[in-house]
Design a protein around this motif. Sequence first.
Motif, PDB file in Angstrom:
ATOM      1  N   LYS A 131       0.852  -1.196   0.000  1.00 25.98           N
ATOM      2  CA  LYS A 131       0.000   0.000   0.000  1.00 25.98           C
ATOM      3  C   LYS A 131       0.886   1.244   0.000  1.00 25.98           C
ATOM      4  CE  LYS A 131      -3.758  -2.221   2.598  1.00 25.98           C
ATOM      5  NZ  LYS A 131      -4.597  -2.149   3.827  1.00 25.98           N
ATOM      6  N   ILE A 132       0.674   2.136  -0.965  1.00 25.68           N
ATOM      7  CA  ILE A 132       1.440   3.378  -1.062  1.00 25.68           C
ATOM      8  C   ILE A 132       0.485   4.530  -1.320  1.00 25.68           C
ATOM      9  CG2 ILE A 132       3.304   4.621  -2.226  1.00 25.68           C
ATOM     10  CD1 ILE A 132       4.416   2.008  -3.201  1.00 25.68           C
ATOM     11  N   LEU A 181      12.108   5.330  14.760  1.00 23.16           N
ATOM     12  CA  LEU A 181      12.043   3.906  14.458  1.00 23.16           C
ATOM     13  C   LEU A 181      11.531   3.203  15.705  1.00 23.16           C
ATOM     14  CD1 LEU A 181      15.568   3.377  12.788  1.00 23.16           C
ATOM     15  CD2 LEU A 181      13.485   4.319  11.770  1.00 23.16           C
ATOM     16  N   THR A 182      10.380   2.538  15.607  1.00 26.42           N
ATOM     17  CA  THR A 182       9.773   1.947  16.788  1.00 26.42           C
ATOM     18  C   THR A 182       9.116   0.613  16.470  1.00 26.42           C
ATOM     19  OG1 THR A 182       8.242   2.357  18.626  1.00 26.42           O
ATOM     20  CG2 THR A 182       7.569   3.148  16.454  1.00 26.42           C
ATOM     21  N   VAL A 183       9.078  -0.259  17.474  1.00 25.54           N
ATOM     22  CA  VAL A 183       8.345  -1.518  17.366  1.00 25.54           C
ATOM     23  C   VAL A 183       7.000  -1.343  18.044  1.00 25.54           C
ATOM     24  CG1 VAL A 183       8.262  -3.938  18.089  1.00 25.54           C
ATOM     25  CG2 VAL A 183      10.391  -2.976  17.195  1.00 25.54           C
ATOM     26  N   ASP A 184       5.944  -1.688  17.323  1.00 25.54           N
ATOM     27  CA  ASP A 184       4.571  -1.564  17.808  1.00 25.54           C
ATOM     28  C   ASP A 184       3.947  -2.961  17.774  1.00 25.54           C
ATOM     29  OD1 ASP A 184       1.938  -1.074  18.340  1.00 25.54           O
ATOM     30  OD2 ASP A 184       1.671   0.508  16.843  1.00 25.54           O
ATOM     31  N   THR A 185       3.794  -3.557  18.922  1.00 21.15           N
ATOM     32  CA  THR A 185       3.306  -4.936  18.982  1.00 21.15           C
ATOM     33  C   THR A 185       1.837  -5.061  18.575  1.00 21.15           C
ATOM     34  OG1 THR A 185       2.850  -4.636  21.348  1.00 21.15           O
ATOM     35  CG2 THR A 185       4.969  -5.612  20.743  1.00 21.15           C
ATOM     36  N   ALA A 186       1.147  -3.949  18.364  1.00 18.73           N
ATOM     37  CA  ALA A 186      -0.228  -4.007  17.871  1.00 18.73           C
ATOM     38  C   ALA A 186      -0.267  -4.394  16.389  1.00 18.73           C
ATOM     39  CB  ALA A 186      -0.922  -2.658  18.074  1.00 18.73           C
ATOM     40  N   LEU A 187       0.861  -4.219  15.710  1.00 22.75           N
ATOM     41  CA  LEU A 187       0.945  -4.604  14.297  1.00 22.75           C
ATOM     42  C   LEU A 187       1.258  -6.095  14.182  1.00 22.75           C
ATOM     43  CD1 LEU A 187       3.091  -1.655  12.848  1.00 22.75           C
ATOM     44  CD2 LEU A 187       0.702  -2.150  12.288  1.00 22.75           C
ATOM     45  N   PRO A 188       0.830  -6.748  13.092  1.00 22.27           N
ATOM     46  CA  PRO A 188       1.287  -8.118  12.836  1.00 22.27           C
ATOM     47  C   PRO A 188       2.816  -8.148  12.777  1.00 22.27           C
ATOM     48  CG  PRO A 188      -0.526  -7.554  11.376  1.00 22.27           C
ATOM     49  CD  PRO A 188      -0.142  -6.286  12.075  1.00 22.27           C
ATOM     50  N   GLN A 189       3.402  -9.262  13.179  1.00 25.05           N
ATOM     51  CA  GLN A 189       4.858  -9.323  13.316  1.00 25.05           C
ATOM     52  C   GLN A 189       5.604  -9.015  12.027  1.00 25.05           C
ATOM     53  OE1 GLN A 189       6.430 -12.853  15.155  1.00 25.05           O
ATOM     54  NE2 GLN A 189       6.329 -11.864  17.145  1.00 25.05           N
ATOM     55  N   ASN A 190       5.059  -9.376  10.883  1.00 24.71           N
ATOM     56  CA  ASN A 190       5.794  -9.203   9.626  1.00 24.71           C
ATOM     57  C   ASN A 190       5.464  -7.887   8.921  1.00 24.71           C
ATOM     58  OD1 ASN A 190       3.200  -9.714   8.785  1.00 24.71           O
ATOM     59  ND2 ASN A 190       3.738 -11.320   7.314  1.00 24.71           N
ATOM     60  N   ARG A 191       4.756  -6.976   9.598  1.00 26.31           N
ATOM     61  CA  ARG A 191       4.256  -5.770   8.935  1.00 26.31           C
ATOM     62  C   ARG A 191       4.930  -4.516   9.482  1.00 26.31           C
ATOM     63  NH1 ARG A 191      -1.834  -5.516   6.952  1.00 26.31           N
ATOM     64  NH2 ARG A 191      -1.233  -7.716   6.885  1.00 26.31           N
ATOM     65  N   TYR A 192       5.062  -3.515   8.615  1.00 25.59           N
ATOM     66  CA  TYR A 192       5.526  -2.207   9.051  1.00 25.59           C
ATOM     67  C   TYR A 192       4.722  -1.119   8.342  1.00 25.59           C
ATOM     68  CZ  TYR A 192       8.056  -1.708   4.609  1.00 25.59           C
ATOM     69  OH  TYR A 192       8.383  -1.613   3.274  1.00 25.59           O
ATOM     70  N   THR A 193       4.694   0.050   8.970  1.00 31.77           N
ATOM     71  CA  THR A 193       4.102   1.226   8.340  1.00 31.77           C
ATOM     72  C   THR A 193       5.150   2.332   8.342  1.00 31.77           C
ATOM     73  OG1 THR A 193       3.185   2.103  10.422  1.00 31.77           O
ATOM     74  CG2 THR A 193       1.779   0.610   9.120  1.00 31.77           C
ATOM     75  N   LEU A 194       5.228   3.048   7.263  1.00 36.90           N
ATOM     76  CA  LEU A 194       6.167   4.165   7.131  1.00 36.90           C
ATOM     77  C   LEU A 194       5.385   5.411   6.775  1.00 36.90           C
ATOM     78  CD1 LEU A 194       9.004   5.423   6.898  1.00 36.90           C
ATOM     79  CD2 LEU A 194       9.077   4.600   4.521  1.00 36.90           C
ATOM     80  N   SER A 195       5.495   6.431   7.618  1.00 36.78           N
ATOM     81  CA  SER A 195       4.819   7.701   7.388  1.00 36.78           C
ATOM     82  C   SER A 195       5.860   8.814   7.304  1.00 36.78           C
ATOM     83  CB  SER A 195       3.828   7.989   8.527  1.00 36.78           C
ATOM     84  OG  SER A 195       3.248   9.272   8.376  1.00 36.78           O
ATOM     85  N   ALA A 207       6.101  13.691   0.802  1.00 34.39           N
ATOM     86  CA  ALA A 207       5.284  12.987   1.795  1.00 34.39           C
ATOM     87  C   ALA A 207       4.874  11.606   1.268  1.00 34.39           C
ATOM     88  CB  ALA A 207       4.062  13.815   2.152  1.00 34.39           C
ATOM     89  N   LEU A 208       4.779  10.662   2.192  1.00 37.75           N
ATOM     90  CA  LEU A 208       4.564   9.272   1.778  1.00 37.75           C
ATOM     91  C   LEU A 208       3.904   8.504   2.923  1.00 37.75           C
ATOM     92  CD1 LEU A 208       5.401   7.094  -0.464  1.00 37.75           C
ATOM     93  CD2 LEU A 208       7.374   6.637   1.006  1.00 37.75           C
ATOM     94  N   GLU A 209       2.996   7.611   2.565  1.00 39.58           N
ATOM     95  CA  GLU A 209       2.403   6.675   3.526  1.00 39.58           C
ATOM     96  C   GLU A 209       2.506   5.274   2.935  1.00 39.58           C
ATOM     97  OE1 GLU A 209       1.212   7.187   6.496  1.00 39.58           O
ATOM     98  OE2 GLU A 209       0.688   9.317   6.648  1.00 39.58           O
ATOM     99  N   ILE A 210       3.139   4.355   3.681  1.00 45.15           N
ATOM    100  CA  ILE A 210       3.325   2.984   3.207  1.00 45.15           C
ATOM    101  C   ILE A 210       2.875   2.009   4.294  1.00 45.15           C
ATOM    102  CG2 ILE A 210       5.115   1.215   2.858  1.00 45.15           C
ATOM    103  CD1 ILE A 210       6.589   3.106   1.060  1.00 45.15           C
ATOM    104  N   GLU A 211       2.207   0.944   3.861  1.00 47.49           N
ATOM    105  CA  GLU A 211       1.978  -0.216   4.714  1.00 47.49           C
ATOM    106  C   GLU A 211       2.429  -1.429   3.913  1.00 47.49           C
ATOM    107  OE1 GLU A 211      -1.472  -2.507   7.334  1.00 47.49           O
ATOM    108  OE2 GLU A 211      -1.998  -0.743   6.125  1.00 47.49           O
ATOM    109  N   ASP A 212       3.272  -2.266   4.531  1.00 44.48           N
ATOM    110  CA  ASP A 212       3.868  -3.336   3.740  1.00 44.48           C
ATOM    111  C   ASP A 212       4.101  -4.587   4.585  1.00 44.48           C
ATOM    112  OD1 ASP A 212       4.903  -4.469   1.411  1.00 44.48           O
ATOM    113  OD2 ASP A 212       6.936  -3.816   1.836  1.00 44.48           O
ATOM    114  N   TRP A 213       4.131  -5.717   3.888  1.00 43.56           N
ATOM    115  CA  TRP A 213       4.424  -7.016   4.481  1.00 43.56           C
ATOM    116  C   TRP A 213       4.863  -7.951   3.354  1.00 43.56           C
ATOM    117  CZ3 TRP A 213      -0.292  -4.761   3.827  1.00 43.56           C
ATOM    118  CH2 TRP A 213      -1.191  -5.406   2.956  1.00 43.56           C
TER     119      TRP A 213
END
Length: 317
Positions: free
Chosen positions: A9-10, A67-81, A117-123
Amino acid sequence: MEFIPNPHKIEHPAGVHMLDNQSRITLWQTEPAALLYAQMLQGCLREYAGLEVPFTRGKPRAGDAVLTVDTALPQNRYTLSIMPECITLKAGSDEALCNGVQTLCQYIEQHGAVLPALEIEDWPDLANRGYYQDCSRGRVPKLDYLKQVADILCRYKINQWQLYIEHTYLFRDLSEAWREDTPLTAQEIMELDDYCAARHIELVPSLSTFGHMYRILSTKTCCDLCELPDSEKIPFSYTYAGNHHTLNVSNPDALGFVKGLIDEYRPLFRSSKFNICDDETFDLGKGRSKALAEEQSERSLYLSHVKALCEYLVAQG
């Protein structure tokens, strides 16, 4: 294509984020291993934005690249804002955080210090994303070069690397096979394995254990283990070396010999995988094992050897 691999997602909202000498990289609620990812990001900014951006650990301030770890996210996922006021990378695990940093570095490589500016969700689509490298033909790569390869694989989120070896590892009792080369040593393999693990790359041993064992089976010590008699006396050619150096499985010492190679090589890797590479056994049943092949069939000879090696490795986990 902006990224390799392309994120799921971009979005491109309006605005830009301007990095400058007041910028900071802040690690927040991350594992100690994340220090390496901060160093990667710092090095990327130095090279592509001309900025020396320090990093720190603790509660972030406004304007930081976080740069942070958020345990509410699935383990293999990240979001970049990336927004005008800040950069925030959140990940469900340390490995996902590493992957997110690679995406951010790719973006900096394209845009430097002025980031749209950019919003990414990826796995990842695939759990195992592999690369296979032959280290037995041509020059033997040095450890520094192999580390550069690991850095490239990390950048593109490759998480499994199989390193193929025939004679180019310094087996302690096979100096005849490698003495004209510069083989990789146990210390180098272990150092590379550690380097890869820090980048979430599983380094998998891959060893020739049946076919195309030219340099080993052409030595005076091991030539009796070759399927073709006197094959070591034939002048070298690339095709000959690849096609005609199959292990003679009718020799009662053959299986123990190969197990010995595995026993010396396998412990250098933390991986629980091992590629036995039992391909291209073109001479099987055509030389010293011909009588046994006529009795049992070439297929049976092949499967018996492969089965024995598989059982040997599975028994070790």
